[in-house]
Design an enzyme around this catalytic site. Structure first.
Site, PDB file in Angstrom:
ATOM      1  N   HIS A  47     -11.603  -2.191   6.882  1.00 26.37           N
ATOM      2  CA  HIS A  47     -11.590  -3.428   6.077  1.00 26.37           C
ATOM      3  C   HIS A  47     -11.781  -4.670   6.952  1.00 26.37           C
ATOM      4  O   HIS A  47     -11.282  -5.746   6.630  1.00 26.37           O
ATOM      5  CB  HIS A  47     -10.289  -3.533   5.280  1.00 26.37           C
ATOM      6  CG  HIS A  47     -10.059  -2.376   4.367  1.00 26.37           C
ATOM      7  ND1 HIS A  47     -10.981  -1.991   3.419  1.00 26.37           N
ATOM      8  CD2 HIS A  47      -9.006  -1.518   4.247  1.00 26.37           C
ATOM      9  CE1 HIS A  47     -10.514  -0.937   2.754  1.00 26.37           C
ATOM     10  NE2 HIS A  47      -9.324  -0.629   3.238  1.00 26.37           N
TER      11      HIS A  47
ATOM     12  N   ASP B  27      -1.518  -2.712  -3.956  1.00 25.20           N
ATOM     13  CA  ASP B  27      -1.847  -1.294  -3.934  1.00 25.20           C
ATOM     14  C   ASP B  27      -0.603  -0.464  -4.206  1.00 25.20           C
ATOM     15  O   ASP B  27       0.130  -0.085  -3.287  1.00 25.20           O
ATOM     16  CB  ASP B  27      -2.525  -0.887  -2.625  1.00 25.20           C
ATOM     17  CG  ASP B  27      -3.993  -1.302  -2.577  1.00 25.20           C
ATOM     18  OD1 ASP B  27      -4.469  -1.921  -3.546  1.00 25.20           O
ATOM     19  OD2 ASP B  27      -4.652  -1.013  -1.565  1.00 25.20           O
TER      20      ASP B  27
ATOM     21  N   HIS C  28      -3.651  -3.850   2.537  1.00 24.78           N
ATOM     22  CA  HIS C  28      -5.033  -3.375   2.533  1.00 24.78           C
ATOM     23  C   HIS C  28      -5.359  -2.466   3.715  1.00 24.78           C
ATOM     24  O   HIS C  28      -5.894  -1.377   3.539  1.00 24.78           O
ATOM     25  CB  HIS C  28      -5.989  -4.569   2.490  1.00 24.78           C
ATOM     26  CG  HIS C  28      -7.363  -4.264   2.005  1.00 24.78           C
ATOM     27  ND1 HIS C  28      -7.612  -3.323   1.011  1.00 24.78           N
ATOM     28  CD2 HIS C  28      -8.587  -4.761   2.358  1.00 24.78           C
ATOM     29  CE1 HIS C  28      -8.910  -3.278   0.777  1.00 24.78           C
ATOM     30  NE2 HIS C  28      -9.530  -4.127   1.577  1.00 24.78           N
TER      31      HIS C  28
ATOM     32  N   HIS D 200      -3.532  -9.683  -0.658  1.00 26.12           N
ATOM     33  CA  HIS D 200      -3.760  -8.275  -0.332  1.00 26.12           C
ATOM     34  C   HIS D 200      -4.664  -8.097   0.883  1.00 26.12           C
ATOM     35  O   HIS D 200      -4.341  -7.360   1.813  1.00 26.12           O
ATOM     36  CB  HIS D 200      -4.335  -7.510  -1.522  1.00 26.12           C
ATOM     37  CG  HIS D 200      -4.448  -6.046  -1.246  1.00 26.12           C
ATOM     38  ND1 HIS D 200      -3.333  -5.254  -1.032  1.00 26.12           N
ATOM     39  CD2 HIS D 200      -5.520  -5.216  -1.122  1.00 26.12           C
ATOM     40  CE1 HIS D 200      -3.710  -4.008  -0.795  1.00 26.12           C
ATOM     41  NE2 HIS D 200      -5.043  -3.960  -0.835  1.00 26.12           N
TER      42      HIS D 200
ATOM     43  N   HIS E 238      -4.277   0.080   6.461  1.00 30.69           N
ATOM     44  CA  HIS E 238      -3.160   1.018   6.488  1.00 30.69           C
ATOM     45  C   HIS E 238      -2.639   1.202   7.909  1.00 30.69           C
ATOM     46  O   HIS E 238      -2.658   2.299   8.485  1.00 30.69           O
ATOM     47  CB  HIS E 238      -3.581   2.346   5.865  1.00 30.69           C
ATOM     48  CG  HIS E 238      -4.070   2.196   4.461  1.00 30.69           C
ATOM     49  ND1 HIS E 238      -4.890   3.109   3.843  1.00 30.69           N
ATOM     50  CD2 HIS E 238      -3.875   1.202   3.543  1.00 30.69           C
ATOM     51  CE1 HIS E 238      -5.169   2.697   2.613  1.00 30.69           C
ATOM     52  NE2 HIS E 238      -4.568   1.537   2.417  1.00 30.69           N
TER      53      HIS E 238
ATOM     54  N   ASP F 105       0.827  -1.207   0.000  1.00 30.71           N
ATOM     55  CA  ASP F 105       0.000   0.000   0.000  1.00 30.71           C
ATOM     56  C   ASP F 105       0.863   1.260   0.000  1.00 30.71           C
ATOM     57  O   ASP F 105       0.653   2.169   0.790  1.00 30.71           O
ATOM     58  CB  ASP F 105      -0.935  -0.017   1.206  1.00 30.71           C
ATOM     59  CG  ASP F 105      -1.866  -1.219   1.194  1.00 30.71           C
ATOM     60  OD1 ASP F 105      -3.068  -1.034   0.977  1.00 30.71           O
ATOM     61  OD2 ASP F 105      -1.380  -2.356   1.390  1.00 30.71           O
TER      62      ASP F 105
END
Length: 475
Positions: free
Chosen positions: A326, A194, A353, A316, A355, A167
């Site tokens: 998430h 990401d 995924h 991910h 953060h 990410d």
């Protein structure tokens, strides 16, 4: 008799105290560290890290990835902006001795109001393990030269160091993450998805795919990055007439999926040094009998722990995530595949995924069926450690929403940006370390010695096998 009852009462109280002490000693850590509250913003397009290389039609956005199962091939990718040029790479053992030639292919794509440059891919084959190669492209216009070192030949006690990043995006924090990783060093990057976050811009501004690739070139042109597809690679935008998922990603970032017997570039495997690395796709079908399900079932049977002892799985969307962001999005894939990974004695599962950063204990949740109600994760020596490393620094900011209380399966978690490394020492031990961006590059904020599930299946001590006591932690 009253004295006996008092003794029994005292013993019972002592037992309660000991149990409580054990629970405290075994409790996970929710770090109290709080990063600065400045906004997470993308670097401007005229930032120096996005600078276009000088010279007419100069190759830009150069990156490499493994081109076969073991690293005796490398896929070199780059973009020419002014005209096609050619897709030839010259390479060899010295900058002035590029005596081998490979011819590649090129592609372009349109995305709404954007047309890409000429995207080149060229595979360098028949490379020797543990060998430094120099390579150049851009012949006929502006030539640029880079180098890489191939991974060592697979073997049970062959050391290797992986960078672990997810990410990333292209903010000022992203730049800090990449700089910290460069300072710590590694042989290859396992990237858990990401990349550019171009889809955060109006019309999925694909110029941000170009700027991101120029940004990471300083690392990705010199060592292989292994790609995992995340949700920000989907670029599915029917409102723009863009209904082909992963269009920019698949044009720009090849993977060695055919060498792994896969039918799609989103799930594949490689064998590097003493590690067998499996990449899964959170946003491709994985239900029973689907291509990904069928491939993984066969791939796990191909793993040879006597040759590559460390089984590492990338995806991910995390299966174990105690953050409100998430939350449980990876649950359906976990239900589908977790039993397989436990049975295979996987060592480490890496995801992004979310953060923030989180590391689990060895845990599984495979006992449940629709009637027994046994749906609580349990400590399991045969299970992998799960790490969420989606803290690369992207524009969406930190996920500071951990659930309370911290679940028993969670060993350490913190809402900060950073990166991690995994240094495999031999067939039995590997050192994992996480570095937060707001510390010095060499500072370790969380670490653990991992013992291999195949060679040391009952050892979970986290002890330093070298006895140097530089690292102290337990899982």
């Amino acid at each position: 008799m009253p004295g006996a009852r008092r003794r029994l009462s005292g013993l019972a109280a002592l037992a309660v105290l000991l149990a409580a002490a054990a629970a405290v000693a075994d409790a996970g850590v929710t770090s109290e560290y709080r990063r600065k509250l400045e906004a997470t913003v993308d670097m401007p397009l005229d930032a120096d890290v996005f600078r276009v290389p000088p010279g007419y039609n100069a190759p830009q956005q150069v990156h490499i990835t493994v081109g076969d199962q073991t690293g005796t091939a490398m896929i070199v990718s780059w973009v020419t902006a002014n005209e096609l040029g050619n897709s030839t790479v010259m390479y060899g053992g010295a900058p002035d001795r590029l005596d081998r030639r490979a011819d590649g292919t090129h592609t372009r794509y349109d995305y709404f109001n954007y047309t890409s440059g000429f995207i080149h891919h060229c595979t360098l084959k028949n490379l020797k393990h543990s060998t430094k190669y120099y390579y150049a492209m851009g012949f006929g216009h502006t030539v640029r030269t880079f180098s890489f070192t191939t991974p060592p030949k697979p073997g049970p006690d062959v050391p290797i160091k992986f960078g672990l990043i997810g990410d990333l995006g292209q903010t000022f924090d992203s730049n800090s993450t990449l700089s910290h990783y460069e300072a710590n060093g590694g042989d290859a990057v396992l990237f858990v998805g990401d990349l550019s976050y171009a889809d955060n811009y109006p019309l999925h501004d694909n110029r941000r795919w170009d700027s991101w690739a120029r940004f990471v070139e300083r690392s990705a042109a010199y060592q292989p990055w292994l790609w995992t597809a995340g949700n920000h690679e989907l670029d599915f935008a029917p409102e723009l007439g863009e209904t082909t998922p992963f269009k920019p990603f698949t044009h720009r970032y090849p993977t060695p999926y055919r060498a792994a017997g896969s039918t799609e570039p989103f799930w594949y495997s490689v064998k590097l040094a003493s590690a067998h690395v499996i990449v899964l796709a959170s946003y491709s079908a994985y239900g029973k009998y689907t291509p990904q399900w069928t491939w993984l079932e066969a791939e796990l049977k191909r793993v040879d722990r006597t040759a590559t002892p460390w089984l590492i799985v990338l995806m991910h969307s995390p299966w174990y995530n105690s953050n409100g962001y998430h939350y449980m999005e990876g649950e359906t894939m976990r239900v589908q595949f977790e039993r397989w990974l436990v049975d295979a004695k996987a060592d480490l599962v890496l995801a992004g995924h979310v953060h923030a950063y989180e590391r689990s204990r060895r845990v599984s949740n495979v006992a449940y069926d629709v009637v027994n109600g046994r749906a609580t994760p349990a400590r399991d020596l045969g299970a992998p450690v799960y790490v969420t490393i989606g803290d690369g620094g992207n524009i969406e900011g930190i996920a500071d929403n951990f659930t309370r209380p911290q679940p028993a399966y969670s060993a350490f978690r913190e809402a900060s940006f950073g990166h991690a490394t995994l240094e495999i020492v031999n067939r039995t031990h590997a050192h994992y370390a996480w570095h937060r961006n707001h510390d010095g590059a060499k500072v370790v904020a969380d670490d653990v010695w991992l013992t291999n599930r195949y060679w040391m299946p009952t050892d979970d001590s986290g002890a330093d096998p070298l006895g140097c006591k530089v690292y102290t932690c337990s899982i």
